[in-house]
Scaffold this motif. Structure first.
Motif, mmCIF file in Angstrom:
data_model
loop_
_atom_site.group_PDB
_atom_site.id
_atom_site.type_symbol
_atom_site.label_atom_id
_atom_site.label_comp_id
_atom_site.label_asym_id
_atom_site.label_seq_id
_atom_site.Cartn_x
_atom_site.Cartn_y
_atom_site.Cartn_z
ATOM 1 N N ILE A 1 -16.389 6.541 -14.175
ATOM 2 C CA ILE A 1 -15.050 6.473 -14.775
ATOM 3 C C ILE A 1 -15.066 7.153 -16.149
ATOM 4 O O ILE A 1 -14.145 7.895 -16.506
ATOM 5 N N ALA A 2 -16.147 6.911 -16.907
ATOM 6 C CA ALA A 2 -16.217 7.487 -18.250
ATOM 7 C C ALA A 2 -16.273 9.000 -18.199
ATOM 8 O O ALA A 2 -15.643 9.691 -19.013
ATOM 9 N N ILE A 3 -17.011 9.550 -17.229
ATOM 10 C CA ILE A 3 -17.074 11.007 -17.098
ATOM 11 C C ILE A 3 -15.693 11.545 -16.749
ATOM 12 O O ILE A 3 -15.238 12.550 -17.304
ATOM 13 N N ILE B 1 -4.174 16.610 -3.809
ATOM 14 C CA ILE B 1 -3.403 15.474 -4.324
ATOM 15 C C ILE B 1 -3.213 14.430 -3.230
ATOM 16 O O ILE B 1 -3.383 13.224 -3.460
ATOM 17 N N VAL B 2 -2.882 14.884 -2.027
ATOM 18 C CA VAL B 2 -2.647 13.954 -0.919
ATOM 19 C C VAL B 2 -3.905 13.132 -0.656
ATOM 20 O O VAL B 2 -3.851 11.912 -0.496
ATOM 21 N N THR B 3 -5.060 13.814 -0.643
ATOM 22 C CA THR B 3 -6.307 13.084 -0.440
ATOM 23 C C THR B 3 -6.539 12.078 -1.556
ATOM 24 O O THR B 3 -6.948 10.940 -1.310
ATOM 25 N N GLY B 4 -6.282 12.487 -2.796
ATOM 26 C CA GLY B 4 -6.498 11.588 -3.933
ATOM 27 C C GLY B 4 -5.657 10.331 -3.815
ATOM 28 O O GLY B 4 -6.152 9.216 -3.980
ATOM 29 N N VAL B 5 -4.364 10.502 -3.524
ATOM 30 C CA VAL B 5 -3.458 9.356 -3.368
ATOM 31 C C VAL B 5 -3.969 8.444 -2.254
ATOM 32 O O VAL B 5 -4.034 7.215 -2.399
ATOM 33 N N ASN B 6 -4.365 9.059 -1.152
ATOM 34 C CA ASN B 6 -4.825 8.300 0.001
ATOM 35 C C ASN B 6 -6.072 7.484 -0.333
ATOM 36 O O ASN B 6 -6.179 6.302 0.015
ATOM 37 N N PHE B 7 -7.017 8.100 -1.029
ATOM 38 C CA PHE B 7 -8.278 7.406 -1.308
ATOM 39 C C PHE B 7 -8.076 6.258 -2.291
ATOM 40 O O PHE B 7 -8.649 5.179 -2.110
ATOM 41 N N ILE B 8 -7.279 6.493 -3.326
ATOM 42 C CA ILE B 8 -7.071 5.395 -4.286
ATOM 43 C C ILE B 8 -6.411 4.220 -3.577
ATOM 44 O O ILE B 8 -6.839 3.058 -3.719
ATOM 45 N N GLY C 1 0.826 -1.204 0.000
ATOM 46 C CA GLY C 1 0.000 0.000 0.000
ATOM 47 C C GLY C 1 0.858 1.251 0.000
ATOM 48 O O GLY C 1 0.608 2.196 -0.740
ATOM 49 N N ALA C 2 1.902 1.245 0.837
ATOM 50 C CA ALA C 2 2.786 2.414 0.906
ATOM 51 C C ALA C 2 3.439 2.666 -0.450
ATOM 52 O O ALA C 2 3.571 3.804 -0.905
ATOM 53 N N LYS C 3 3.844 1.578 -1.102
ATOM 54 C CA LYS C 3 4.499 1.738 -2.405
ATOM 55 C C LYS C 3 3.509 2.246 -3.445
ATOM 56 O O LYS C 3 3.832 3.122 -4.251
ATOM 57 N N LEU C 4 2.287 1.710 -3.413
ATOM 58 C CA LEU C 4 1.260 2.171 -4.363
ATOM 59 C C LEU C 4 1.031 3.669 -4.188
ATOM 60 O O LEU C 4 0.986 4.430 -5.162
ATOM 61 N N GLY C 5 0.911 4.089 -2.928
ATOM 62 C CA GLY C 5 0.711 5.506 -2.670
ATOM 63 C C GLY C 5 1.836 6.345 -3.246
ATOM 64 O O GLY C 5 1.612 7.388 -3.860
ATOM 65 N N MET C 6 3.074 5.863 -3.075
ATOM 66 C CA MET C 6 4.226 6.625 -3.575
ATOM 67 C C MET C 6 4.205 6.715 -5.093
ATOM 68 O O MET C 6 4.458 7.775 -5.660
ATOM 69 N N TRP C 7 3.879 5.602 -5.732
ATOM 70 C CA TRP C 7 3.835 5.626 -7.203
ATOM 71 C C TRP C 7 2.790 6.620 -7.690
ATOM 72 O O TRP C 7 3.001 7.344 -8.667
ATOM 73 N N LEU C 8 1.646 6.644 -7.016
ATOM 74 C CA LEU C 8 0.604 7.599 -7.415
ATOM 75 C C LEU C 8 1.104 9.025 -7.249
ATOM 76 O O LEU C 8 0.879 9.884 -8.106
ATOM 77 N N PHE C 9 1.819 9.273 -6.142
ATOM 78 C CA PHE C 9 2.338 10.613 -5.926
ATOM 79 C C PHE C 9 3.372 10.969 -6.998
ATOM 80 O O PHE C 9 3.375 12.088 -7.527
ATOM 81 N N ALA D 1 -13.206 7.487 -8.879
ATOM 82 C CA ALA D 1 -13.002 8.212 -10.146
ATOM 83 C C ALA D 1 -12.515 9.629 -9.868
ATOM 84 O O ALA D 1 -11.595 10.139 -10.539
ATOM 85 N N THR D 2 -13.099 10.272 -8.851
ATOM 86 C CA THR D 2 -12.699 11.633 -8.513
ATOM 87 C C THR D 2 -11.239 11.686 -8.104
ATOM 88 O O THR D 2 -10.505 12.594 -8.494
ATOM 89 N N ALA D 3 -10.815 10.702 -7.314
ATOM 90 C CA ALA D 3 -9.436 10.703 -6.841
ATOM 91 C C ALA D 3 -8.464 10.636 -8.020
ATOM 92 O O ALA D 3 -7.418 11.283 -8.010
ATOM 93 N N TRP D 4 -8.835 9.866 -9.037
ATOM 94 C CA TRP D 4 -7.962 9.820 -10.222
ATOM 95 C C TRP D 4 -7.900 11.175 -10.905
ATOM 96 O O TRP D 4 -6.843 11.616 -11.337
ATOM 97 N N VAL D 5 -9.037 11.841 -11.013
ATOM 98 C CA VAL D 5 -9.001 13.180 -11.617
ATOM 99 C C VAL D 5 -8.123 14.096 -10.774
ATOM 100 O O VAL D 5 -7.322 14.872 -11.296
ATOM 101 N N GLN D 6 -8.253 13.964 -9.441
ATOM 102 C CA GLN D 6 -7.447 14.826 -8.564
ATOM 103 C C GLN D 6 -5.970 14.640 -8.826
ATOM 104 O O GLN D 6 -5.233 15.621 -8.940
#
Lengths: 200, 540
Positions: free
Chosen positions: B294-296, B175-182, A11-19, B207-212
């Protein structure tokens, strides 16, 4: 509250990749501008690109790749229990980061002394595309330099933690993520270097 | 899941604290506490921006100077926009209801990175503080409009740099919230909570988190470039130095159009939760609603150019962006049709959350259809930069997201406070708001068609009657809002006890005690049925 300590390395790594993805997009905006303006001012970009100090760029590229290698080796070292080695390697990477910034400072002082900086009279007299080229360069490289600084601090902190034993073979997510960040910093430079110093 | 009896004894996460006083809130990593922190912060800023909006409407009540001068007007609509967009509606759903409900809905004890979650709120507050500071220092509040268009924002003497930096910090929080939620949705789903059983609110947050995380960095770099322009004179968008202002607009809207979906997608998620519960029917077309989120998000990221039809883009670009814009209407319509199909032959109970949700569908449809008018290049050239646009986006963002936010407040807050609001005042508040809203913003749509420009301080006498009507509408809306607030405040303080499942919902948050305990679940839940399978949930 007795929350059970749970470690989710994946999970930590996934988060980092997203960042890191967001960091790529941040620089992506600059590369987008570069592409758009290159199409508009191909001749001016080429003229300005030939003025860049190739040696500074080359030395910095070597330094950064070396430090990236050291960061990667530090991760492997800690996985194998070589905590001392990992600390040494991280220290080396941090020193490389510092040398990179010093080198950048020398390069910029040199450019400034030649009158190449945003808003200078020399650029005001040059064709408009050249001013765009240098402005792009200074913003992109400046932003990258800021990331080098942040990455160096991060690696230094992680080195201290590894020294103290907070980071060890059982829990090295911070070290691995910091190394990933450092690789990104390296990667972005690998794009900046040819675009501004080499291909034009 | 077994039907659960109403539990009212537990004080839940309210009493279980390691710290005391305010520190137990601003240093808490419990997602529910952070959710409430976010809720009060974003809602506080919402009320500030509402006040500014009311002042703007009073100024426009009659031609000529009414209560303020032109510079104050410019500053006011800029600050109204910046606060509403960056401090209320973008962080609103993710920060408050996303944090409150999402981990419970997927059967998790908390988000994947609880400390980052707290950091996100701190960053948000820091950014908000910087933006507020910018209003009272330097050259005074920015007067550029919330879009900060260069070259003007590079030249104006007002405090643009600081305001823009504040927005940058808020973007980082996003961005931090988006990463956290995904990460949370990928890693922390309970056993049996497959992707096909994810509540639709969670799908929309995903889907929102990805847009973020894909769009916000572009805003970040754009803001950095504004600051560089002002401080260093880089001239990247200054025609005199070889730059191109159109490039600024491209960069800005590459973020800011997808940002519209950060605002509306979670709102759609809320509606998808509430309608099946109050129609007592499984939602129609679960998969299509999840897919359309997701499509939106995907299609919505490709349409930014429709903000620039009159800016001097090539005809080909206009054609392409116009076409892509129309594509977004398809997944949006899928949602609307699916909500309507869910209502069909449902056993509908018209309580406050449902009324707000139904008015969401109505107002969002008007907003969407007026959007098509602007998506088509030919009609857009007529209505571009008129009050029509202002009416349109308030229908989508306020009538859509805003009303969904009110629906969510009535639907979920009792769960976290353990008490209910009174139903009758809630319905009166809704009726006033709905009426006032349409008077306020439909007048703007008509004014725009008649040719009244947006952002203008003054106007011709023939626009006076409708402007007056619009301003009166704003007072009706504000009255409704006041009643809503007082009613919720009184209800959540001393209303009747809410059982663990007052609405008869089937998602996981209704299966735990009210208010929820600190760790949400006594034992790891095992999910055995979908989120809209109402059999056995027990009707209240």
């Amino acid at each position: 509250m007795s929350r059970p300590q749970h470690r989710d390395h994946a999970g930590a790594k996934l988060g980092m990749w997203l960042f890191l993805l967001t960091e790529l997009f941040l620089f992506g905006g600059m590369f987008l501008l570069y592409g758009a303006y290159l199409v508009r001012y191909p001749r001016e970009f080429a003229a300005a690109g030939r003025e860049m100090q190739l040696w500074f760029g080359t030395v910095n590229t070597v330094i950064l790749i070396t430090s990236s290698l050291m960061a990667a080796m530090a991760v492997t070292a800690i996985q194998r229990g070589g905590r001392r080695l990992a600390v040494w390697l991280l220290g080396g990477a941090v020193i490389c980061g510092a040398v990179f910034l010093i080198n950048k400072y020398l390069e910029w002082s040199h450019e400034f002394s030649r009158g190449i900086y945003p808003g200078s009279s020399r650029l005001a007299a040059a064709p408009p595309g050249e001013s765009v080229f240098y402005s792009l360069y200074y913003v992109t490289a400046g932003l990258h330099g800021l990331h080098v600084l942040i990455g160096s601090v991060l690696l230094a902190v992680v080195a201290v933690w590894a020294w103290r034993g907070t980071i060890h073979a059982g829990d090295f997510a911070w070290l691995e993520n910091s190394a990933l960040y450092w690789h990104l910093v390296d990667l972005v430079w690998i794009f900046i270097f040819p675009l501004y110093y080499l291909i034009l | 899941m077994e039907p659960t009896e109403p539990t009212t004894t537990a004080a839940g996460f309210w009493s279980d604290t390691g710290r005391s006083g305010i520190a137990s809130w601003i240093f808490s990593t419990d997602h529910k506490r952070i959710g409430l922190l976010y809720f009060y912060s974003v809602f506080g800023f919402f009320l500030v921006a509402v006040a500014l909006g009311l002042l703007l409407r009073i100024e426009l009540m009659a031609p000529g100077r009414t209560i303020m001068g032109p510079q104050a007007y410019n500053a006011l609509f800029t600050v109204h926009g910046v606060v509403m967009v960056f401090l209320f509606i973008i962080p609103g759903f993710q920060g408050s209801f996303g944090n409150l409900v999402m981990p419970i809905q997927i059967g998790a004890r908390d988000v994947a990175f609880p400390r980052l979650n707290l950091l996100s709120w701190w960053l948000y507050m820091a950014g908000a503080a910087i933006i507020l500071t910018s209003l009272f220092t330097g050259g005074g509040p920015p007067d550029t409009g919330w879009t900060f268009y260069l070259p003007f924002s590079g030249r104006t003497g007002t405090n643009v740099s600081l305001a823009v930096f504040g927005v940058f910090v808020v973007g980082f929080s996003s961005i931090v919230t988006g990463v956290n939620f995904i990460t949370t949705i990928h890693r922390l789903r309970a056993e049996g909570m497959t992707w096909g059983r994810l509540p639709l609110f969670v799908w929309s947050l995903y889907a929102t988190a990805w847009v973020q995380i894909l769009a916000t960095p572009i805003l970040g770099i754009t803001l950095v470039l504004i600051i560089a322009e002002r401080l260093l004179g880089t001239g990247l968008f200054e025609p005199g130095q070889g730059g191109d202002p159109l490039m600024y607009q491209h960069l800005f809207w590459i973020y800011s159009h997808p940002a519209v979906y950060i605002m509306i997608l979670p709102a759609m998620g809320v509606i998808s939760e509430i309608i099946p519960v109050f129609a007592r029917k499984p939602i129609f077309g679960y998969r299509m609603i999840a897919f359309s989120s997701i499509a939106i998000a995907a299609a919505g990221s490709l349409v930014w150019g429709h903000h620039m039809f009159t800016s001097g883009m090539s005809d080909m670009a206009i054609l392409v962006f116009s076409f892509l814009t129309f594509i977004v209407a398809i997944p949006s319509a899928i949602k609307v049709f699916n909500w309507i199909s869910t209502l069909y032959r449902g056993s509908i109970s018209l309580e406050a959350p449902m009324l707000f949700s139904l008015s969401f569908i109505f107002l969002f449809s008007i907003g969407g259809l007026t959007g098509l008018v602007q998506g088509a290049a030919a009609t857009d050239i007529h209505v571009h930069d008129t009050q029509f646009v202002v009416g349109h986006f308030h229908y989508v963002i306020f009538g859509g997201s805003g009303f969904a936010f009110f629906a969510a407040m009535h639907y979920w807050l009792p769960k976290f406070y353990g008490r209910r609001y009174a139903e009758k005042p809630a319905i009166i508040a809704w009726a006033l708001m709905f009426t006032g809203f349409n008077i306020l913003y439909f007048s703007m749509i008509v004014l725009g068609l008649e040719g009244m420009p947006r952002r203008y301080y003054d106007y011709l006498p023939e626009f006076a009657p409708l402007n007056l009507v619009s301003t009166i509408g704003s007072w009706i809306l504000a009255t409704g809002l006041m009643i809503l607030l007082v009613n919720l405040f009184m209800g959540l303080r001393s209303g009747a006890r809410a059982g663990s499942n007052p609405w008869g919902g089937a998602t996981l948050e209704w299966s735990i005690p009210t208010p929820p305990p600190t760790e949400n679940f006594a034992d790891e839940p095992v999910v055995t049925h979908g989120p809209y399978d109402f059999r056995g949930t027990g009707v209240p």
